[in-house]
Design a protein around this motif. Structure first.
Motif, PDB file in Angstrom:
ATOM      1  N   THR A 130       0.809  -1.217   0.000  1.00 47.16           N
ATOM      2  CA  THR A 130       0.000   0.000   0.000  1.00 47.16           C
ATOM      3  C   THR A 130       0.841   1.266   0.000  1.00 47.16           C
ATOM      4  OG1 THR A 130      -1.829  -1.111   1.138  1.00 47.16           O
ATOM      5  CG2 THR A 130      -1.754   1.294   1.282  1.00 47.16           C
ATOM      6  N   LEU A 131       1.822   1.328   0.878  1.00 43.84           N
ATOM      7  CA  LEU A 131       2.581   2.558   1.079  1.00 43.84           C
ATOM      8  C   LEU A 131       3.539   2.840  -0.077  1.00 43.84           C
ATOM      9  CD1 LEU A 131       3.464   2.075   4.863  1.00 43.84           C
ATOM     10  CD2 LEU A 131       1.638   3.496   3.888  1.00 43.84           C
ATOM     11  N   ILE A 132       3.859   4.105  -0.240  1.00 43.09           N
ATOM     12  CA  ILE A 132       4.830   4.542  -1.248  1.00 43.09           C
ATOM     13  C   ILE A 132       5.832   5.459  -0.568  1.00 43.09           C
ATOM     14  CG2 ILE A 132       5.152   5.875  -3.383  1.00 43.09           C
ATOM     15  CD1 ILE A 132       2.251   5.006  -4.081  1.00 43.09           C
ATOM     16  N   LYS A 133       7.102   5.188  -0.784  1.00 43.57           N
ATOM     17  CA  LYS A 133       8.179   5.938  -0.131  1.00 43.57           C
ATOM     18  C   LYS A 133       8.853   6.850  -1.151  1.00 43.57           C
ATOM     19  CE  LYS A 133      11.412   3.302   1.425  1.00 43.57           C
ATOM     20  NZ  LYS A 133      12.140   2.364   2.317  1.00 43.57           N
ATOM     21  N   PRO A 134       8.690   8.167  -1.022  1.00 45.78           N
ATOM     22  CA  PRO A 134       9.309   9.059  -2.006  1.00 45.78           C
ATOM     23  C   PRO A 134      10.820   9.140  -1.888  1.00 45.78           C
ATOM     24  CG  PRO A 134       8.173  10.332  -0.318  1.00 45.78           C
ATOM     25  CD  PRO A 134       7.838   8.898  -0.066  1.00 45.78           C
ATOM     26  N   TYR A 135      11.343   8.865  -0.701  1.00 46.34           N
ATOM     27  CA  TYR A 135      12.787   8.931  -0.476  1.00 46.34           C
ATOM     28  C   TYR A 135      13.224   7.694   0.293  1.00 46.34           C
ATOM     29  CZ  TYR A 135      11.860  13.920  -1.243  1.00 46.34           C
ATOM     30  OH  TYR A 135      11.433  15.123  -1.741  1.00 46.34           O
ATOM     31  N   SER A 136      14.493   7.410   0.253  1.00 43.05           N
ATOM     32  CA  SER A 136      15.047   6.308   1.039  1.00 43.05           C
ATOM     33  C   SER A 136      15.654   6.849   2.330  1.00 43.05           C
ATOM     34  CB  SER A 136      16.111   5.560   0.239  1.00 43.05           C
ATOM     35  OG  SER A 136      17.172   6.442  -0.107  1.00 43.05           O
ATOM     36  N   GLY A 137      15.783   5.965   3.298  1.00 37.72           N
ATOM     37  CA  GLY A 137      16.527   6.300   4.503  1.00 37.72           C
ATOM     38  C   GLY A 137      15.890   7.303   5.437  1.00 37.72           C
ATOM     39  N   GLY A 138      14.568   7.428   5.431  1.00 34.50           N
ATOM     40  CA  GLY A 138      13.907   8.294   6.398  1.00 34.50           C
ATOM     41  C   GLY A 138      13.943   9.772   6.064  1.00 34.50           C
ATOM     42  N   GLU A 139      14.392  10.146   4.855  1.00 34.05           N
ATOM     43  CA  GLU A 139      14.423  11.556   4.476  1.00 34.05           C
ATOM     44  C   GLU A 139      13.004  12.109   4.414  1.00 34.05           C
ATOM     45  OE1 GLU A 139      15.938  14.359   0.733  1.00 34.05           O
ATOM     46  OE2 GLU A 139      16.434  12.218   0.813  1.00 34.05           O
ATOM     47  N   ARG A 140      12.844  13.339   4.887  1.00 38.10           N
ATOM     48  CA  ARG A 140      11.534  13.982   4.895  1.00 38.10           C
ATOM     49  C   ARG A 140      11.475  15.004   3.773  1.00 38.10           C
ATOM     50  NH1 ARG A 140       8.892  18.481   6.551  1.00 38.10           N
ATOM     51  NH2 ARG A 140       6.857  18.226   7.566  1.00 38.10           N
ATOM     52  N   PRO A 141      10.328  15.106   3.081  1.00 37.13           N
ATOM     53  CA  PRO A 141      10.216  16.102   2.004  1.00 37.13           C
ATOM     54  C   PRO A 141      10.292  17.525   2.552  1.00 37.13           C
ATOM     55  CG  PRO A 141       8.422  14.508   1.909  1.00 37.13           C
ATOM     56  CD  PRO A 141       9.115  14.300   3.205  1.00 37.13           C
ATOM     57  N   ASP A 142      10.710  18.442   1.713  1.00 38.42           N
ATOM     58  CA  ASP A 142      10.629  19.851   2.054  1.00 38.42           C
ATOM     59  C   ASP A 142       9.165  20.232   2.253  1.00 38.42           C
ATOM     60  OD1 ASP A 142      12.194  22.587   1.920  1.00 38.42           O
ATOM     61  OD2 ASP A 142      10.328  22.864   0.796  1.00 38.42           O
ATOM     62  N   ASP A 143       8.918  21.148   3.174  1.00 36.38           N
ATOM     63  CA  ASP A 143       7.542  21.551   3.476  1.00 36.38           C
ATOM     64  C   ASP A 143       6.777  21.987   2.237  1.00 36.38           C
ATOM     65  OD1 ASP A 143       7.733  20.991   6.149  1.00 36.38           O
ATOM     66  OD2 ASP A 143       8.156  23.050   6.769  1.00 36.38           O
ATOM     67  N   SER A 144       7.479  22.613   1.300  1.00 35.22           N
ATOM     68  CA  SER A 144       6.803  23.131   0.112  1.00 35.22           C
ATOM     69  C   SER A 144       6.242  22.016  -0.772  1.00 35.22           C
ATOM     70  CB  SER A 144       7.759  24.005  -0.705  1.00 35.22           C
ATOM     71  OG  SER A 144       8.849  23.234  -1.181  1.00 35.22           O
ATOM     72  N   LEU A 145       6.785  20.795  -0.641  1.00 33.92           N
ATOM     73  CA  LEU A 145       6.345  19.677  -1.462  1.00 33.92           C
ATOM     74  C   LEU A 145       5.171  18.914  -0.855  1.00 33.92           C
ATOM     75  CD1 LEU A 145       9.556  17.905  -2.842  1.00 33.92           C
ATOM     76  CD2 LEU A 145       7.745  19.005  -4.156  1.00 33.92           C
ATOM     77  N   ILE A 146       4.958  19.066   0.437  1.00 30.45           N
ATOM     78  CA  ILE A 146       3.974  18.224   1.120  1.00 30.45           C
ATOM     79  C   ILE A 146       2.565  18.383   0.540  1.00 30.45           C
ATOM     80  CG2 ILE A 146       2.799  17.868   3.332  1.00 30.45           C
ATOM     81  CD1 ILE A 146       5.530  17.981   4.655  1.00 30.45           C
ATOM     82  N   PRO A 147       2.077  19.592   0.221  1.00 29.24           N
ATOM     83  CA  PRO A 147       0.740  19.667  -0.388  1.00 29.24           C
ATOM     84  C   PRO A 147       0.623  18.844  -1.667  1.00 29.24           C
ATOM     85  CG  PRO A 147       1.417  21.830   0.368  1.00 29.24           C
ATOM     86  CD  PRO A 147       2.622  20.946   0.501  1.00 29.24           C
ATOM     87  N   SER A 148       1.657  18.864  -2.499  1.00 26.48           N
ATOM     88  CA  SER A 148       1.601  18.086  -3.737  1.00 26.48           C
ATOM     89  C   SER A 148       1.610  16.588  -3.468  1.00 26.48           C
ATOM     90  CB  SER A 148       2.761  18.460  -4.656  1.00 26.48           C
ATOM     91  OG  SER A 148       2.542  19.728  -5.242  1.00 26.48           O
ATOM     92  N   LEU A 149       2.330  16.157  -2.441  1.00 30.19           N
ATOM     93  CA  LEU A 149       2.360  14.736  -2.105  1.00 30.19           C
ATOM     94  C   LEU A 149       1.024  14.287  -1.518  1.00 30.19           C
ATOM     95  CD1 LEU A 149       5.996  14.495  -0.705  1.00 30.19           C
ATOM     96  CD2 LEU A 149       5.161  13.960  -3.004  1.00 30.19           C
ATOM     97  N   VAL A 150       0.360  15.161  -0.762  1.00 25.58           N
ATOM     98  CA  VAL A 150      -0.995  14.840  -0.299  1.00 25.58           C
ATOM     99  C   VAL A 150      -1.940  14.745  -1.496  1.00 25.58           C
ATOM    100  CG1 VAL A 150      -2.949  15.569   1.117  1.00 25.58           C
ATOM    101  CG2 VAL A 150      -0.624  15.919   1.960  1.00 25.58           C
ATOM    102  N   ALA A 151      -1.783  15.647  -2.457  1.00 30.11           N
ATOM    103  CA  ALA A 151      -2.641  15.616  -3.648  1.00 30.11           C
ATOM    104  C   ALA A 151      -2.485  14.306  -4.417  1.00 30.11           C
ATOM    105  CB  ALA A 151      -2.323  16.806  -4.556  1.00 30.11           C
TER     106      ALA A 151
END
Length: 351
Positions: A130-151
């Motif tokens: 089910t899950l999708i990982k945009p990055y490896s190793g626990g990296e967190r997206p920049d705040d500016s990208l989070i709305p697009s990832l929710v979309a």
């Protein structure tokens, strides 16, 4: 934990509910960072769905893994993940075909499972599938990208599903019916697929009109019914659109879609149908096809994720207001009254 709970028509509150726990070895527990309020959530809010009072709500969310079952192989604690609006097993016939929305072992948040996305934590079944990982190793997206990832969890891939179902081809003139977040996403998807011209029908809200206009569409038409059909035909030499995407779900929007579509083309529909009755004779004379339905989000997200991470797509533009979790009732009210296009819930934010 705190989570949004539906209590009846127009009544959403943030309640204290039990923390989720690992129930099967393939589960993962997600700490939700951000969530969306979807237009389909309004059907529940308005009492027009089968959701019963006391149910949690929300199916668009992203966050971080805080616990993983013993048989979860692809995800570990601290991995940041995107969660599709439906969970799926990855192994049944439909999942193998890419039709993850029809997974025989899967389900929807707050329906087949109690968990839902507008809350602090969620148990995710079949985590590896089910899950999708945009990055490896626990990296967190920049705040500016989070709305697009929710979309990407729903509206953007649903817009893409509509455009694909309509068989958009490079150079096509595409008509999109609707002015909500899914319709705006369908415009982005059609352009991404190479549409030559895009016409949007039904945009009466100034913020929505501005969002659509900023995408560089050919025309935004604030008309309905016969007048809409006439104006589309005027823009297409009397032929109609090469591909049509219906994103509303009303009988009028379906009939308009069939009327503006050129002979021999396909109407893609992703608007949740309510009270729609279509006579096949409407399609017969023009050799029209109709295709669409529930989006197989898990199968489509990876194809768009790289475009979002590269900055080539900004589906997060559909979120025009942000709220902390405690303000979810206000978010629903604002969406219901069309004070915003789509609310983003910053789950970890206080006050």
């Amino acid at each position: 934990m705190r989570a949004a709970v539906f209590h009846g028509i127009g009544d959403i509150s943030i309640d204290t509910v039990p923390d989720p726990v690992i129930e099967r070895s393939t589960d993962a527990i997600i700490s939700v960072e951000a969530a969306g309020v979807c237009g389909s959530d309004l059907w529940t809010y308005r009492g027009q769905s089968a959701v019963v009072p006391g149910a949690r709500i929300g199916h668009e969310f992203v966050g971080r893994v805080v616990e993983a079952g013993t048989d979860v192989c692809d995800f570990a604690v601290d991995d940041w993940v995107i969660v599709p609006f439906r969970y799926s097993c990855g192994e049944c016939t439909y999942c193998v075909r890419g039709l993850t929305c029809s997974c025989i072992n899967g389900g929807f948040w707050s329906r087949e499972v109690k968990a839902a996305g507008q809350g602090e934590y969620v148990r995710v079944p079949f985590a590896d599938a089910t899950l999708i990982k945009p990055y490896s190793g626990g990296e967190r997206p920049d705040d500016s990208l989070i709305p697009s990832l929710v979309a990407l969890t729903d509206v953007m891939v649903t817009g893409l599903h509509g455009a694909r179902s309509a068989q958009v081809c490079p150079g096509d003139t595409v008509t999109v019916i609707g002015d909500g977040a899914v319709a705006i996403s369908a415009v982005m998807a059609a352009q991404w697929m190479g549409a030559g011209r895009v016409i949007v029908l039904g945009s009466t809200h100034p913020v929505r009109r501005d969002l659509v206009a900023n995408l560089g569409v050919e025309a935004v038409l604030n008309v309905r019914g016969d007048e809409a059909v006439e104006q589309v035909r005027d823009l297409t030499d009397g032929l109609g659109s090469d591909a049509t995407v219906e994103c509303v779900g009303s009988e009028q929007s379906f009939l308009t879609a069939l009327s503006v579509a050129a002979a021999g083309t396909t109407v893609g529909y992703v608007g949740l149908p309510h009270g729609v009755a279509i006579d096949p004779a409407t399609m017969f004379a023009k050799n029209l096809g109709i295709a669409g339905g529930v989006c197989p989000a898990r199968a489509l997200i990876p194809g768009l994720l790289s475009e979002v991470l590269a900055g080539n797509l900004n589906p997060g533009a559909v979120f025009t207001s942000r709220y902390p979790l405690d303000a979810v009732p206000t978010a629903y009210s604002d969406l219901d009254q069309r004070k915003c296009v789509k609310p983003l819930i910053d789950v970890a934010r206080k006050g």
